[in-house]
Design a protein around this motif. Structure first.
Motif, PDB file in Angstrom:
ATOM      1  N   ASP A  84     -29.198 -26.741  42.877  1.00  0.00           N
ATOM      2  CA  ASP A  84     -28.671 -26.237  41.615  1.00  0.00           C
ATOM      3  C   ASP A  84     -29.486 -26.789  40.424  1.00  0.00           C
ATOM      4  O   ASP A  84     -29.568 -28.004  40.232  1.00  0.00           O
ATOM      5  N   PRO A  85     -30.100 -25.914  39.618  1.00  0.00           N
ATOM      6  CA  PRO A  85     -30.952 -26.375  38.511  1.00  0.00           C
ATOM      7  C   PRO A  85     -30.214 -27.276  37.516  1.00  0.00           C
ATOM      8  O   PRO A  85     -30.792 -28.227  36.994  1.00  0.00           O
ATOM      9  N   ALA A  86     -28.912 -26.997  37.287  1.00  0.00           N
ATOM     10  CA  ALA A  86     -28.160 -27.803  36.320  1.00  0.00           C
ATOM     11  C   ALA A  86     -28.076 -29.258  36.784  1.00  0.00           C
ATOM     12  O   ALA A  86     -28.172 -30.184  35.969  1.00  0.00           O
TER      13      ALA A  86
ATOM     14  N   ILE B  61     -38.887 -26.303  47.278  1.00  0.00           N
ATOM     15  CA  ILE B  61     -39.270 -26.283  45.867  1.00  0.00           C
ATOM     16  C   ILE B  61     -38.525 -27.356  45.053  1.00  0.00           C
ATOM     17  O   ILE B  61     -38.995 -27.784  43.994  1.00  0.00           O
ATOM     18  N   GLU B  62     -37.405 -27.857  45.554  1.00  0.00           N
ATOM     19  CA  GLU B  62     -36.538 -28.725  44.736  1.00  0.00           C
ATOM     20  C   GLU B  62     -37.197 -30.035  44.298  1.00  0.00           C
ATOM     21  O   GLU B  62     -37.101 -30.378  43.100  1.00  0.00           O
TER      22      GLU B  62
ATOM     23  N   SER C  88     -39.517 -29.208  41.522  1.00  0.00           N
ATOM     24  CA  SER C  88     -38.794 -28.818  40.304  1.00  0.00           C
ATOM     25  C   SER C  88     -38.172 -30.041  39.641  1.00  0.00           C
ATOM     26  O   SER C  88     -38.147 -30.142  38.408  1.00  0.00           O
TER      27      SER C  88
ATOM     28  N   ARG D 219     -43.925 -22.815  37.693  1.00  0.00           N
ATOM     29  CA  ARG D 219     -43.512 -24.015  36.921  1.00  0.00           C
ATOM     30  C   ARG D 219     -44.743 -24.830  36.504  1.00  0.00           C
ATOM     31  O   ARG D 219     -44.776 -25.376  35.409  1.00  0.00           O
TER      32      ARG D 219
END
Lengths: 258, 265
Positions: free
Chosen positions: A140-142, A177-178, A181, A217
């Motif tokens: 979750d990006p948040a 990817i996490e 990121s 990114r």
């Protein structure tokens, strides 16, 4: 044997709850199958885990071997006795979930009664730092953004440990990817040491396997301006013939046209 | 994955190529996921019956015709691929607009879901999703409803109560934000549609775990691509039951699919 296995599983799960460890039950079961099936092999895996701070590269090699992607593990598979017949290794490695990219230290900590008290060599992260690592590598990006915000106010030593852990996760599982990121969130928030951690990880990772989406990114980070060390790594990556390099080249070209 | 097994995609030369590309995407000896964008482009070309040229004037949704699904289940077909998805997108827009006008609790009452108001948010979302479009019996309906569920689930991240969720929906006031949301929706539709078409075929070549990895890689790649490229600017207010909304949905669908296909390296 089955009853003992189940009892041990239940005890370890409870122990993980008490110790506030973020444990994936499927990973715990898979490791216990290995432990009960081949205790010697489990001990050897523990050595790998200890030497690599929880992310043994051998796991990735075994997974590549079991999926027919590499011959690497086959050559080493002949050495110890338990690996002469590699049927078990292949079947166990193919079991879900894949273990590459999972920090296995907590799982071995849970099985310390079987490991003759050598856990002092296992460098465990304090729970609050583990929480930050989990946050930075969350789907979750948040959660990643929140963890990056929190990291800004941490002391130098803790911050460096967290960034190094995330960097190691990136190297261990480049196709996810996490971790990438998470480090980029830290770079964008100017977290001290984040650029170096990302540059170091990108220097050590198998770039062929990097998640392609990360390329977008990287182009964003590059266009917003970053230090010489990271700029140089990103420029080299965008010129490479890797999948992520091609994505970067295409995205940068499009950005320029606009 | 609910609808993934038990479904056989249509035959034909374009589908053959698409199946081959999908198989390459899970083959570790053929660069694995590097082939994913190509597989996606072939899939859309086969799905829409076009040439696969998606940039420029051709346009993904401009391609005529479509293949229906083979096997035992019905597929929408008939020159209107993703029609069910477009109807669901409109339902989603209408629902959010209703929440902004009357409030979430009223919107639940008008859909006969008032009994869910005290239930956990996840259950509320499942209830809402089931009312977004009329039941058609087409297999695409499952893709569209799953996609709508994912969009609403993403929106509820960090919300614990109905009121917090309502505030989140209230912030989607302009159509630019709604367009980004719909683009997310069509991305999920595309991923679900792709995975459903090849799941059984690919199951013979790799494990379910690898297929789930493939789904995630595809989803991550398209998410990053859309985040990088999408820019809808200010589009003004939209009446979600109007023809104008239809046009906006078709535009978002077309642009999303075009961007997704642009990833091909």
């Amino acid at each position: 044997m089955v009853k003992r296995f189940l009892n041990t599983y239940v005890i370890r799960e409870k122990l993980a709850n008490v110790a506030h460890l973020d444990i994936d039950p499927a990973v715990l079961v898979k490791l216990m199958v290995f432990e009960y099936g081949h205790p010697d092999a489990y001990r050897e895996l523990y050595d790998f885990v200890r030497q690599s701070d929880g992310l043994p590269p051998q796991i990735r090699e075994w997974e590549d071997y079991a999926s027919g992607n590499s011959e690497t593990a086959k050559s080493t598979a002949a050495e110890p006795d338990w690996r002469k017949d590699d049927t078990f290794l292949r079947r166990w490695t193919r079991m879900e979930p894949a273990l590459s990219g999972h920090d296995l230290r907590d799982y071995f900590w849970l099985s310390r009664d079987r490991l003759d008290g050598t856990l002092g060599e296992l460098r465990l992260l304090p729970v609050f730092l583990k929480r930050l690592v989990s946050g930075l590598t969350a789907v979750d990006p948040a959660s990643r953004e929140t963890a990056a915000d929190e990291l800004v106010s941490q002391g130098d030593e803790d911050r460096e440990r967290v960034l190094a852990e995330v960097g190691k996760l990136l190297v261990a599982a480049p196709d996810k990817i996490e971790p990438c990121s998470g480090l980029i969130e830290c770079v964008l928030r100017k977290v001290a040491g984040a650029e170096t951690a990302l540059a170091l990880a990108l220097g050590r990772v198998d770039q062929e396997k990097l998640a392609m989406g990360a390329g977008y990114r990287f182009v964003n980070v590059r266009s917003k301006g970053c230090g010489q060390e990271l700029t140089s790594v990103l420029d080299d990556l965008s010129k490479s013939e890797t999948p992520v390099g091609k994505v970067m080249a295409g995205a940068a070209k499009k950005r320029k046209r606009e | 994955m609910g609808t993934s097994s038990g479904y056989t995609p249509a035959g034909g030369p374009q589908w053959g190529a698409a199946k081959g590309d999908a198989a390459n995407a899970v083959n570790p000896q053929k660069s694995g996921s590097e082939k994913l964008p190509q597989a996606l482009q072939s899939h859309l070309a086969a799905r829409l019956g076009g040439t696969g040229q998606t940039s420029g004037g051709g346009g993904v949704s401009g391609a005529a015709g479509t293949h229906g699904g083979g096997g035992g289940r019905r597929s929408a077909g008939g020159g209107t691929a993703f029609r069910v998805a477009r109807a669901t997108a409109q339902g989603l827009g209408q629902f959010i607009s209703e929440v902004q006008t009357d409030g979430l609790r009223e919107a639940l009452v008008s859909r006969g879901l008032d009994s869910l108001a005290d239930r956990p948010l996840q259950e509320v979302i499942q209830g809402i999703v089931s009312t977004l479009t009329e039941r058609t019996g087409y297999i695409e309906e499952a893709d569209a409803l799953t996609a709508a569920g994912k969009v609403l689930d993403d929106l509820r991240t960090g919300c614990d109560t109905l009121d917090e969720f309502e505030q989140r929906l209230d912030k989607l006031t302009d159509s630019a934000r709604m367009s980004c949301l719909l683009s997310e929706f069509f991305r999920h539709v595309l991923v679900e549609d792709f995975m459903r078409h090849y799941w059984r075929h690919l199951q013979e070549k790799c494990s379910n775990g690898r297929l789930e990895e493939l789904r995630k890689q595809l989803d991550d790649l398209l998410f990053e691509k859309l985040q990088f490229d999408l820019d809808y600017g200010e589009l003004g207010e939209v009446e979600w039951s109007s023809d104008e909304a239809q046009a906006l949905i078709e535009r978002v669908e077309r642009e999303t699919f075009e961007l997704c296909c642009e990833v091909v390296s």
